[in-house]
Design a protein around this motif. Structure first.
Motif, mmCIF file in Angstrom:
data_model
loop_
_atom_site.group_PDB
_atom_site.id
_atom_site.type_symbol
_atom_site.label_atom_id
_atom_site.label_comp_id
_atom_site.label_asym_id
_atom_site.label_seq_id
_atom_site.Cartn_x
_atom_site.Cartn_y
_atom_site.Cartn_z
ATOM 1 N N ALA A 18 0.827 -1.212 0.000
ATOM 2 C CA ALA A 18 0.000 0.000 0.000
ATOM 3 C C ALA A 18 0.862 1.264 0.000
ATOM 4 C CB ALA A 18 -0.911 0.001 1.223
ATOM 5 N N GLY A 19 0.503 2.198 -0.875
ATOM 6 C CA GLY A 19 1.228 3.465 -0.937
ATOM 7 C C GLY A 19 1.288 3.993 -2.351
ATOM 8 N N GLU A 20 1.982 5.116 -2.498
ATOM 9 C CA GLU A 20 2.125 5.707 -3.823
ATOM 10 C C GLU A 20 3.549 6.215 -4.015
ATOM 11 O OE1 GLU A 20 -0.924 8.691 -3.866
ATOM 12 O OE2 GLU A 20 0.370 10.212 -2.970
ATOM 13 N N VAL A 21 3.914 6.371 -5.286
ATOM 14 C CA VAL A 21 5.260 6.812 -5.650
ATOM 15 C C VAL A 21 5.182 8.277 -6.062
ATOM 16 C CG1 VAL A 21 7.196 6.443 -7.220
ATOM 17 C CG2 VAL A 21 5.943 4.484 -6.286
ATOM 18 N N ARG A 22 5.862 9.134 -5.292
ATOM 19 C CA ARG A 22 5.803 10.582 -5.479
ATOM 20 C C ARG A 22 7.190 11.139 -5.768
ATOM 21 N NH1 ARG A 22 3.435 11.373 0.514
ATOM 22 N NH2 ARG A 22 1.402 10.346 0.268
ATOM 23 N N ALA A 23 7.212 12.357 -6.304
ATOM 24 C CA ALA A 23 8.479 13.047 -6.546
ATOM 25 C C ALA A 23 9.174 13.346 -5.223
ATOM 26 C CB ALA A 23 8.237 14.348 -7.310
ATOM 27 N N ILE A 24 10.492 13.212 -5.218
ATOM 28 C CA ILE A 24 11.279 13.636 -4.063
ATOM 29 C C ILE A 24 11.218 15.161 -3.981
ATOM 30 C CG2 ILE A 24 13.597 13.746 -3.064
ATOM 31 C CD1 ILE A 24 14.225 11.111 -4.536
ATOM 32 N N GLU A 25 10.802 15.686 -2.842
ATOM 33 C CA GLU A 25 10.700 17.135 -2.669
ATOM 34 C C GLU A 25 12.069 17.713 -2.331
ATOM 35 O OE1 GLU A 25 7.582 18.496 -0.103
ATOM 36 O OE2 GLU A 25 6.283 16.834 -0.682
ATOM 37 N N GLN A 26 12.452 18.730 -3.074
ATOM 38 C CA GLN A 26 13.755 19.367 -2.844
ATOM 39 C C GLN A 26 13.561 20.484 -1.821
ATOM 40 O OE1 GLN A 26 15.693 20.674 -6.406
ATOM 41 N NE2 GLN A 26 17.717 20.639 -5.465
ATOM 42 N N THR A 27 13.654 20.133 -0.543
ATOM 43 C CA THR A 27 13.410 21.086 0.534
ATOM 44 C C THR A 27 14.625 21.974 0.802
ATOM 45 O OG1 THR A 27 14.029 19.344 2.075
ATOM 46 C CG2 THR A 27 11.680 19.643 1.672
ATOM 47 N N ASP A 28 15.783 21.552 0.328
ATOM 48 C CA ASP A 28 17.029 22.283 0.563
ATOM 49 C C ASP A 28 17.787 22.321 -0.760
ATOM 50 O OD1 ASP A 28 19.653 23.008 1.131
ATOM 51 O OD2 ASP A 28 19.759 21.852 2.986
ATOM 52 N N PRO A 29 18.196 23.527 -1.243
ATOM 53 C CA PRO A 29 18.914 23.604 -2.523
ATOM 54 C C PRO A 29 20.202 22.774 -2.555
ATOM 55 C CG PRO A 29 18.319 25.791 -1.725
ATOM 56 C CD PRO A 29 17.986 24.834 -0.634
ATOM 57 N N ALA A 30 20.748 22.481 -1.373
ATOM 58 C CA ALA A 30 21.984 21.683 -1.309
ATOM 59 C C ALA A 30 21.712 20.194 -1.547
ATOM 60 C CB ALA A 30 22.659 21.876 0.041
ATOM 61 N N ILE A 31 20.443 19.814 -1.429
ATOM 62 C CA ILE A 31 20.072 18.403 -1.632
ATOM 63 C C ILE A 31 19.673 18.234 -3.091
ATOM 64 C CG2 ILE A 31 18.473 16.582 -0.962
ATOM 65 C CD1 ILE A 31 20.453 17.349 1.227
#
Length: 206
Positions: A107-120
């Protein structure tokens, strides 16, 4: 008779590197898209590289293949390993290029990785830690593995999260339940760590 491992060939994976890694640790591998071969396999490995949508469409484009996988894994109990997008396809849906149904095994879904920090940086690419949860099971071990992905598996049930990694926050590195295991990282690119994992998969008797 030697056990046979079916490596699913649906036009969406770094098939030959996964095949070579499996053979290196002693697997007898059938690279196949044939439902009858899948139904009689002792173990099944589903690779995948690229977009969730393209991989899901490629898998469903082969008549009877998904049904044969479900019959052998969900009903027959054969050990299953999904790699990268092959792991993501276990989800209910993927949100890349619109919403695409997955296999619905975890169970679940595949989502985009959120870029919360420009260094990541996204994609998440390179070596990173695999940190086990209490639900890891015998195939996974702590260590470092090679990742390459822009989307991540947001699993609904914490009991089906087998390992995590950290890339600007926690990302699921592996999912598992019963005889089904999926890893976001690439064992075939993870050198000794990855080969040892594949060897344990071949010994796994869930």
């Amino acid at each position: 008779m030697a056990e046979r491992t079916a490596l699913i060939d649906y036009g969406a994976g770094n098939l030959h590197s996964v095949e070579n890694a499996l053979r290196t640790v002693g697997a007898s591998v059938d690279v196949t898209a044939d439902p009858d071969t899948v139904r009689t396999a002792d173990r099944i490995v589903l690779p995948g590289v690229g977009s969730f949508r393209a991989c899901a469409q490629g898998l469903r484009a082969i008549p009877g293949l998904v049904e044969a996988m479900e019959e052998r894994v969900e009903v027959g109990g054969a050990p299953f390993l999904g790699v990268c997008v092959g792991m993501q396809l276990l989800a209910d849906r993927g949100l890349e290029h619109g919403t695409t149904p997955g296999l619905g095994w975890i169970a679940g879904e595949v989502r985009a990785i959120e870029q919360t920090d420009p260094a990541i940086k996204v994609p998440h690419m390179g070596w990173n830690d695999v940190a086990l949860t209490a639900h890891a099971g015998p195939v996974l071990k702590e260590g470092e593995a090679y990742f390459l992905h822009s989307f991540h598996f947001a699993a609904e049930n914490p009991a089906q999260i087998a390992a995590m990694t950290d890339h600007g926050g926690g990302l699921v590195a592996a999912v598992a339940r019963d005889n089904v295991l999926g890893v976001q990282f690439h064992p075939e690119k993870s050198q000794a760590y990855g080969l040892a994992l594949l060897a344990r998969f071949l010994e796994w008797r869930p």
